[in-house]
Design a protein around this motif. Sequence first.
Motif, mmCIF file in Angstrom:
data_model
loop_
_atom_site.group_PDB
_atom_site.id
_atom_site.type_symbol
_atom_site.label_atom_id
_atom_site.label_comp_id
_atom_site.label_asym_id
_atom_site.label_seq_id
_atom_site.Cartn_x
_atom_site.Cartn_y
_atom_site.Cartn_z
ATOM 1 N N ASP A 131 2.861 34.189 -18.625
ATOM 2 C CA ASP A 131 2.490 33.663 -17.310
ATOM 3 C C ASP A 131 1.135 32.969 -17.308
ATOM 4 O OD1 ASP A 131 4.870 34.704 -16.352
ATOM 5 O OD2 ASP A 131 3.953 36.633 -15.827
ATOM 6 N N GLU A 132 0.223 33.440 -18.135
ATOM 7 C CA GLU A 132 -1.105 32.836 -18.195
ATOM 8 C C GLU A 132 -1.171 31.686 -19.204
ATOM 9 O OE1 GLU A 132 -3.918 35.894 -18.931
ATOM 10 O OE2 GLU A 132 -3.443 37.022 -17.101
ATOM 11 N N GLU A 133 -0.019 31.383 -19.829
ATOM 12 C CA GLU A 133 0.090 30.278 -20.795
ATOM 13 C C GLU A 133 -0.974 30.372 -21.884
ATOM 14 O OE1 GLU A 133 0.460 26.455 -18.965
ATOM 15 O OE2 GLU A 133 2.134 27.058 -17.699
ATOM 16 N N THR A 134 -1.009 31.536 -22.529
ATOM 17 C CA THR A 134 -1.941 31.727 -23.641
ATOM 18 C C THR A 134 -1.468 31.034 -24.911
ATOM 19 O OG1 THR A 134 -0.822 33.762 -24.356
ATOM 20 C CG2 THR A 134 -2.566 33.981 -22.702
ATOM 21 N N GLY A 135 -0.178 30.706 -24.965
ATOM 22 C CA GLY A 135 0.383 30.082 -26.162
ATOM 23 C C GLY A 135 1.070 31.082 -27.073
ATOM 24 N N PHE A 136 1.033 32.360 -26.691
ATOM 25 C CA PHE A 136 1.663 33.396 -27.508
ATOM 26 C C PHE A 136 2.702 34.142 -26.673
ATOM 27 C CE2 PHE A 136 -2.320 32.557 -29.578
ATOM 28 C CZ PHE A 136 -2.009 32.628 -30.939
ATOM 29 N N ALA A 137 3.807 34.522 -27.349
ATOM 30 C CA ALA A 137 4.863 35.268 -26.658
ATOM 31 C C ALA A 137 5.471 36.269 -27.625
ATOM 32 C CB ALA A 137 5.938 34.317 -26.128
ATOM 33 N N ASP A 138 6.106 37.270 -27.060
ATOM 34 C CA ASP A 138 6.804 38.267 -27.867
ATOM 35 C C ASP A 138 8.066 37.642 -28.456
ATOM 36 O OD1 ASP A 138 9.011 40.482 -28.070
ATOM 37 O OD2 ASP A 138 7.106 41.545 -28.140
ATOM 38 N N PHE A 139 8.154 37.650 -29.767
ATOM 39 C CA PHE A 139 9.263 36.973 -30.442
ATOM 40 C C PHE A 139 10.602 37.633 -30.128
ATOM 41 C CE2 PHE A 139 11.237 35.149 -34.423
ATOM 42 C CZ PHE A 139 11.064 33.836 -34.033
ATOM 43 N N GLU A 140 10.611 38.946 -30.015
ATOM 44 C CA GLU A 140 11.849 39.659 -29.705
ATOM 45 C C GLU A 140 12.323 39.326 -28.289
ATOM 46 O OE1 GLU A 140 15.189 42.030 -29.909
ATOM 47 O OE2 GLU A 140 13.893 41.236 -31.499
ATOM 48 N N LEU A 141 11.375 39.175 -27.363
ATOM 49 C CA LEU A 141 11.731 38.793 -26.002
ATOM 50 C C LEU A 141 12.342 37.396 -25.974
ATOM 51 C CD1 LEU A 141 11.745 39.259 -22.962
ATOM 52 C CD2 LEU A 141 9.366 38.489 -22.891
ATOM 53 N N LEU A 142 11.745 36.473 -26.730
ATOM 54 C CA LEU A 142 12.312 35.128 -26.823
ATOM 55 C C LEU A 142 13.714 35.167 -27.418
ATOM 56 C CD1 LEU A 142 9.410 32.792 -27.996
ATOM 57 C CD2 LEU A 142 10.683 32.664 -25.859
ATOM 58 N N ARG A 143 13.895 36.013 -28.410
ATOM 59 C CA ARG A 143 15.221 36.132 -29.032
ATOM 60 C C ARG A 143 16.259 36.549 -27.997
ATOM 61 N NH1 ARG A 143 18.894 39.531 -30.968
ATOM 62 N NH2 ARG A 143 17.757 41.344 -30.195
ATOM 63 N N GLN A 144 15.910 37.546 -27.201
ATOM 64 C CA GLN A 144 16.843 38.023 -26.179
ATOM 65 C C GLN A 144 17.163 36.925 -25.173
ATOM 66 O OE1 GLN A 144 15.000 41.494 -24.495
ATOM 67 N NE2 GLN A 144 15.079 42.650 -26.412
ATOM 68 N N GLU A 145 16.137 36.180 -24.770
ATOM 69 C CA GLU A 145 16.349 35.121 -23.785
ATOM 70 C C GLU A 145 17.188 33.981 -24.359
ATOM 71 O OE1 GLU A 145 15.738 35.284 -20.769
ATOM 72 O OE2 GLU A 145 13.969 36.490 -20.361
ATOM 73 N N LEU A 146 16.857 33.556 -25.580
ATOM 74 C CA LEU A 146 17.543 32.407 -26.172
ATOM 75 C C LEU A 146 18.956 32.738 -26.621
ATOM 76 C CD1 LEU A 146 14.554 30.906 -28.159
ATOM 77 C CD2 LEU A 146 15.698 29.886 -26.206
ATOM 78 N N MET A 147 19.281 34.011 -26.707
ATOM 79 C CA MET A 147 20.647 34.393 -27.029
ATOM 80 C C MET A 147 21.446 34.650 -25.753
ATOM 81 S SD MET A 147 20.131 36.762 -30.428
ATOM 82 C CE MET A 147 21.881 36.777 -30.822
#
Length: 251
Positions: A131-147
Motif C-alpha cells: 500500500d505504501e509502494e515501497t517496491g517490495f512485496a511478499d512473493f508467496e502472496l503474489l503467487r497466490q494472487e497471480l494463480m
Amino acid sequence: MPPKGKVKGKGKEPPQPVQVAGPPPKPKKPPPPPACFTNEDLVKFKEMFKAHDEENIDKVPLDAIPLMLRKLGFNPKGEEIRQLFALFLEDEFVDTVEYHEWLFMIEAKMNWGDDFELAVTKAFAALGHDDEETGFADFELLRQELMTWGEPLTEIEFADWIKLAVKDKTYNVEDGRICYPKFVENMNNKDERYAKEPINFFKLDQKTLAAMAMKKAQEEKEEQEKKVAERLAREEAKRLKMIADGLLPLD
C-alpha cells in the motif's frame, strides 16, 4: 510438274523484333516517416534500428522487433506483433524489416496504446498489498494472487518464475520478498537473458492485470471504509446511550 527444290522462306521463323535494352527500373522510394515523430524521436528510432542491423544491410530480422519495441517501453503481445507484420510487410515470406516499416510499426503500436512498465508495477503493488509502494512485496502472496486473478499461472510456470527472480537477484529467498519494480524492468529490458517473451510467457496481460488489480484495490478500500463507518456508527450509538443514561454529560 513443278521443279523440285526448297521453297523460299519455308521452315524459317519470322524475324523477331530487336530488344532494346532500357534503364533498370528505379527502386521504390521509401515513404516519409510518420509526421507525429520529432527529429529527436527519429534519431532514437534510427539508433535502435542500427543496433539490431548486425549485417549492415539496412534491415533487421523479424524476431528482433518484439525486443526493439520493448526497449522503447512497449509491451507488445504476440497477436499484436503478428498484426504489425501483416500490416506493414510486403508479404508473409519476408524475414526482415526495413527502416520505414519499423517506423510505421512504432506509430501503430503507439496508436493502439500500451501500459508501459508503470501500469504493471502498480498492479504488482496492489496484488502484493504494498500500500505504501515501497517496491517490495511478499512473493508467496503474489503467487497466490497471480494463480487466482486473470489467466492463472500454473505451478510449473511459477517455478520457472522463481528461478528467474532468483537469477536476476530481485527475489530474496531468506525473507521471501521480491523487488517487483526491478523484476518488471529486467523482464522488459533484458528479456534475451531470460525468455523471448517473458511478460507474455507469464500471462501478465498488462491491461487486464492492471484493471483487475485496481478493481481489487478499490473493492478492498470500499470494504475498509465500510468497516470504519460501521465502527463509528456503533461508537456514536454507544455515546448517545450513555448520555441518555446520564453516564456522560451533554456536549
